[in-house]
Design a protein around this motif. Structure first.
Motif, short mmCIF file in Angstrom:
data_model
loop_
_atom_site.label_atom_id
_atom_site.label_comp_id
_atom_site.label_asym_id
_atom_site.label_seq_id
_atom_site.Cartn_x
_atom_site.Cartn_y
_atom_site.Cartn_z
N ARG A 1 6.44 15.06 -0.23
CA ARG A 1 5.18 15.55 0.35
C ARG A 1 4.00 15.05 -0.47
NH1 ARG A 1 3.83 21.32 -0.82
NH2 ARG A 1 3.03 20.25 -2.65
N ASP A 2 4.08 15.18 -1.79
CA ASP A 2 2.97 14.76 -2.63
C ASP A 2 2.78 13.25 -2.63
OD1 ASP A 2 2.45 17.38 -3.19
OD2 ASP A 2 3.36 17.36 -5.19
N ALA A 3 3.82 12.48 -2.33
CA ALA A 3 3.67 11.03 -2.22
C ALA A 3 2.76 10.70 -1.03
CB ALA A 3 5.02 10.36 -2.06
N PHE A 4 2.85 11.49 0.02
CA PHE A 4 2.02 11.27 1.21
C PHE A 4 0.67 11.98 1.09
CE2 PHE A 4 6.33 10.95 3.24
CZ PHE A 4 6.31 9.57 3.31
N HIS A 5 0.70 13.24 0.67
CA HIS A 5 -0.53 14.01 0.51
C HIS A 5 -0.26 15.23 -0.35
CE1 HIS A 5 1.13 16.79 3.46
NE2 HIS A 5 1.20 15.83 4.34
N ASP A 6 -1.31 15.74 -0.96
CA ASP A 6 -1.16 16.93 -1.79
C ASP A 6 -1.03 18.17 -0.90
OD1 ASP A 6 -3.75 17.57 -0.93
OD2 ASP A 6 -4.68 17.12 -2.84
N ALA A 7 -0.81 19.29 -1.53
CA ALA A 7 -0.53 20.54 -0.79
C ALA A 7 -1.63 20.92 0.19
CB ALA A 7 -0.28 21.68 -1.78
N ARG A 8 -2.85 20.52 -0.08
CA ARG A 8 -3.96 20.87 0.81
C ARG A 8 -4.38 19.70 1.70
NH1 ARG A 8 -7.64 24.66 -3.06
NH2 ARG A 8 -6.07 26.29 -3.28
N ALA A 9 -3.55 18.64 1.71
CA ALA A 9 -3.82 17.44 2.53
C ALA A 9 -5.21 16.88 2.26
CB ALA A 9 -3.60 17.73 4.02
N GLN A 10 -5.57 16.82 0.99
CA GLN A 10 -6.88 16.29 0.61
C GLN A 10 -6.78 14.93 -0.07
OE1 GLN A 10 -9.79 17.98 1.48
NE2 GLN A 10 -8.24 19.09 2.62
N SER B 1 11.65 8.19 0.79
CA SER B 1 12.59 9.26 0.45
C SER B 1 13.76 8.79 -0.41
CB SER B 1 13.12 9.90 1.73
OG SER B 1 13.78 8.93 2.52
N ALA B 2 13.90 7.49 -0.61
CA ALA B 2 14.95 7.00 -1.50
C ALA B 2 14.67 7.41 -2.95
CB ALA B 2 15.07 5.48 -1.41
N CYS B 3 13.42 7.54 -3.30
CA CYS B 3 13.03 7.96 -4.65
C CYS B 3 12.35 9.32 -4.65
CB CYS B 3 12.09 6.94 -5.28
SG CYS B 3 12.82 5.32 -5.56
N HIS B 4 11.46 9.53 -3.68
CA HIS B 4 10.68 10.77 -3.61
C HIS B 4 11.44 11.78 -2.76
CE1 HIS B 4 7.18 8.88 -5.45
NE2 HIS B 4 7.40 7.83 -4.67
N THR B 5 11.87 12.86 -3.37
CA THR B 5 12.61 13.91 -2.67
C THR B 5 11.82 15.21 -2.77
OG1 THR B 5 13.85 14.37 -4.70
CG2 THR B 5 14.86 12.85 -3.11
N ASN B 6 12.29 16.23 -2.07
CA ASN B 6 11.62 17.52 -2.11
C ASN B 6 12.64 18.59 -2.45
OD1 ASN B 6 9.45 19.23 -1.92
ND2 ASN B 6 9.64 19.53 0.27
N PRO B 7 12.63 19.17 -3.61
CA PRO B 7 11.74 18.92 -4.75
C PRO B 7 12.10 17.59 -5.41
CG PRO B 7 13.42 20.49 -5.38
CD PRO B 7 13.62 20.21 -3.91
N PRO B 8 11.21 17.08 -6.27
CA PRO B 8 11.49 15.79 -6.91
C PRO B 8 12.75 15.87 -7.78
CG PRO B 8 9.46 16.75 -7.76
CD PRO B 8 9.94 17.64 -6.66
N MET C 1 -3.56 10.46 3.13
CA MET C 1 -4.88 11.07 3.25
C MET C 1 -5.99 10.21 2.66
SD MET C 1 -4.30 13.53 5.18
CE MET C 1 -5.99 14.05 5.25
N ASP C 2 -5.71 9.54 1.55
CA ASP C 2 -6.74 8.68 0.95
C ASP C 2 -7.14 7.59 1.95
OD1 ASP C 2 -6.58 10.18 -1.35
OD2 ASP C 2 -5.43 8.68 -2.48
N CYS C 3 -6.17 6.96 2.56
CA CYS C 3 -6.45 5.88 3.51
C CYS C 3 -7.11 6.43 4.78
CB CYS C 3 -5.16 5.14 3.84
SG CYS C 3 -5.45 3.66 4.83
N ALA D 1 0.84 -1.20 0.00
CA ALA D 1 0.00 0.00 0.00
C ALA D 1 0.88 1.25 0.00
CB ALA D 1 -0.93 0.01 1.21
N CYS D 2 2.02 1.18 0.64
CA CYS D 2 2.96 2.31 0.66
C CYS D 2 4.22 2.01 -0.14
CB CYS D 2 3.36 2.66 2.09
SG CYS D 2 1.98 3.21 3.10
N HIS D 3 4.76 0.82 0.06
CA HIS D 3 5.98 0.42 -0.63
C HIS D 3 5.59 -0.18 -1.97
CE1 HIS D 3 8.46 1.00 2.98
NE2 HIS D 3 7.47 0.45 3.64
N HIS D 4 5.28 0.68 -2.93
CA HIS D 4 4.80 0.20 -4.23
C HIS D 4 5.94 -0.36 -5.06
CE1 HIS D 4 6.41 3.76 -6.24
NE2 HIS D 4 5.91 4.48 -5.25
N GLU D 5 5.57 -1.03 -6.14
CA GLU D 5 6.56 -1.58 -7.05
C GLU D 5 7.39 -0.45 -7.63
OE1 GLU D 5 4.80 -3.99 -10.09
OE2 GLU D 5 3.84 -5.31 -8.64
#
Length: 135
Positions: free
Chosen positions: A95-104, A79-86, A109-111, A60-64
């Motif tokens: 940040r966007d991997a976890f949630h969008d800028a408005r945490a929606q 964070s090995a792949c997703h950095t800020n900025p990408p 957030m989906d889960c 669910a989090c550790h995707h292929e």
């Protein structure tokens, strides 16, 4: 015919059991708690890995991995792949991997919204996860 069905059933059962041992081994090696700190001005997040393992599959989090960014280990940190900025070739920031800028929307957030709608008490507001005193 009956023998072929039995062999197929036995092989399928063995594969399921073998896969379960792999999943259990991965869960046993996972940390109980992960502290995620980053560039967020809201502070870090103390993530209960153990509690989330009880509710969701690792994938669910550790995707292929993606062809443009292959995995270097089976369950590497986001964070090995997703950095800020990408960092190219990635286009999704940490940040966007976890949630969008408005945490929606996003993985967390989906889960959390789905669980909340099902009656589970989960954090839905920024300060419920992000704490300034976490380092």
């Amino acid at each position: 015919m009956r023998g072929a069905f039995f062999r197929l059933f036995a092989v399928g059962t063995a594969m399921v059991i073998a896969g379960s041992f792999g999943t259990l081994a991965a869960q046993e090696n996972a940390p109980d708690t992960v502290v995620m700190t980053g560039a967020s001005p809201l502070g870090g997040v103390k993530f209960s890995h153990a509690a989330h393992q009880e509710r969701a599959e690792c994938t669910a989090c550790h995707h292929e991995s993606r062809p443009e960014m292959p995995l270097t280990s089976e369950h590497q940190p986001c964070s090995a792949c997703h950095t800020n900025p990408p960092t190219a070739p990635m286009t999704t920031s940490i940040r966007d991997a976890f949630h969008d800028a408005r945490a929606q929307a996003g993985t967390c957030m989906d889960c959390h919204r789905t669980e909340s709608e099902a009656g589970t008490v989960v954090p839905l507001k920024c300060a419920e996860c992000h704490k300034r005193d976490i380092t």
